[in-house]
Design a protein around this motif. Structure first.
Motif: not given
Lengths: 77, 329
Positions: B59-60, B63, B99
């Motif tokens: 997810v990093e 983003r 986010f």
């Protein structure tokens, strides 16, 4: 004494992470105080995007999964 | 390729358990054994292989990639990443905040979060093996469209007004901040990939195995015990009211995609129209109260209710559209 925070929304993985850290700390004879943080603002404060995450003495060590035993041992030693 | 599971079920149900292939119980048990064994083997093999490939996606990274993209591309990419990025629904709050604090508009974040439960590798795998590639493709297109349009709609109504105040501040701070230059040079060795894939396989399997049993069990019960032609006779014409009824019925039923897809297979085989089936299943998977209550931490009630109603309306529309066009499919 090390201050350990486990960040997560209270799912079983966070529970397991906290238990794992407490168990290994006991095995190694390291004094820890483990707390569970479920508040959204805390995630923001440490910039955590995936849980469970582990913060030790205000430093983010890990996020996104239950840590491996050898990782925990390294943090605590 | 899948015949081996049929033969395994033949052997176990008819020979070892000596059930009659003509009996309802025999039929249901055979269906259950064939589907569960097939799904378990596929899950273990495919989750591992997929996890090897996507070990470095998280997810990093998503983003960092989405931050600063223009809106139109943002919704499509947000939804696409929602489909392929691994993340557990208990992480939706930190992902939302991560986010948001990078200045990514609420709509793009929601495209990601709405698509994520609908489409994931387990769902796609089950659809492929149980309902074929055409239906799978259709499901992916519909799921992504709901995510993309849903996100665009939320930005159009300026949904950020209804975030909790600390999330609003984080968004404003993120939009004004200069993004730091991203160093994306992390590479993983094969051993690290294997370790990730092994953990991921065990993790996902330990979460979904019981859903497979429940889902296939329900499917088998439908298959064996609902009289042939009953569903087709009463619900087969796709009467307009069956779609909203299916959506409403799906709300209190809380399942993930793994549990609901075997039920879809059974419903379709029993003659339930494709649109009604899709509406029911999407509502079961995406509109669940426990997860909505979690989002309360970052959203005001007004926004939560808006998102919920928006989802229900879009699943109803999906159902009507597909019932209307099913003769062309």
């Amino acid at each position: 004494m090390k201050q350990v925070k486990v960040l997560g929304s209270g799912c079983t993985k966070c529970q397991k992470t906290a238990e794992l850290i407490e168990r290994i700390a006991a095995e190694q004879g390291v004094e820890v105080s483990v707390s569970k943080e479920t508040d959204a603002q805390t995630f923001l404060q440490y910039g955590v995007m995936s849980t469970p995450a582990v913060v030790i003495d205000e430093e983010l060590k890990h996020s996104g999964s239950i840590p491996h035993t050898d990782q925990v041992k390294a943090w605590l030693s | 390729m899948f015949e081996v599971f049929t033969r395994f079920a033949d052997w176990l149900a008819y020979e070892v358990m000596s059930l009659s292939p003509a009996s309802k119980v025999g039929d249901a048990v055979h269906f259950f054994i064939e589907d569960v064994s097939k799904i378990y083997v596929l899950l273990l093999v495919m989750i591992y292989l997929i996890a090897l490939l996507r070990a470095s996606l998280n997810v990093e990274r998503v983003r960092n990639y989405l931050a600063g993209k223009n809106r139109a591309a943002g919704y499509v990419l947000g939804s696409g990443f929602g489909a392929i990025t691994p993340f557990c629904s208990c992480s939706s709050i930190p992902v939302f905040l991560g986010f948001t604090s990078a200045g990514i508009p609420v709509g793009i974040t929601m495209s990601f979060l709405l698509t994520s439960p609908l489409i994931n590798e387990v769902a796609v795998l089950l659809l492929m093996s149980l309902l074929g590639w055409k239906f799978t493709l259709l499901y992916i297109v519909v799921g992504m469209t709901v995510g993309i349009l849903g996100g665009a709609f939320l930005d159009a109504i300026k949904a950020e007004r209804w975030l909790q105040s600390f999330a609003q501040k984080a968004l404003a701070a993120g939009q004004n901040a200069q993004l730091p230059e991203q160093q994306d040079t992390e590479t993983l060795s094969m051993a690290e990939r294997h370790r990730f894939a092994k953990d991921e396989t065990l993790d996902i399997f330990s979460r979904v195995w019981k859903w497979v049993i429940i889902g296939v069990g329900l499917g088998a019960a439908l298959h064996g015990f609902v009289p042939d032609g009953w569903i087709e006779q009463y619900l087969g014409d796709g009467q307009w009211w069956t779609v909203p009824a299916a959506v409403v019925l799906g709300i209190p039923l809380y399942s993930n995609a793994t549990g609901v897809i075997p039920v879809m297979e059974s419903l379709i085989q029993n003659g339930l129209p494709i649109g009604t089936t899709l509406a029911f299943c999407m509502s079961t998977v995406a509109a669940s109260f426990p997860e909505f209550i979690l989002l309360k931490q970052v959203m005001q009630w007004r926004l939560l209710a808006t998102v919920f109603v928006m989802l229900l309306l879009s699943f109803t529309l999906v159902g009507w559209l597909f019932n209307g066009f099913s003769s062309f499919l």
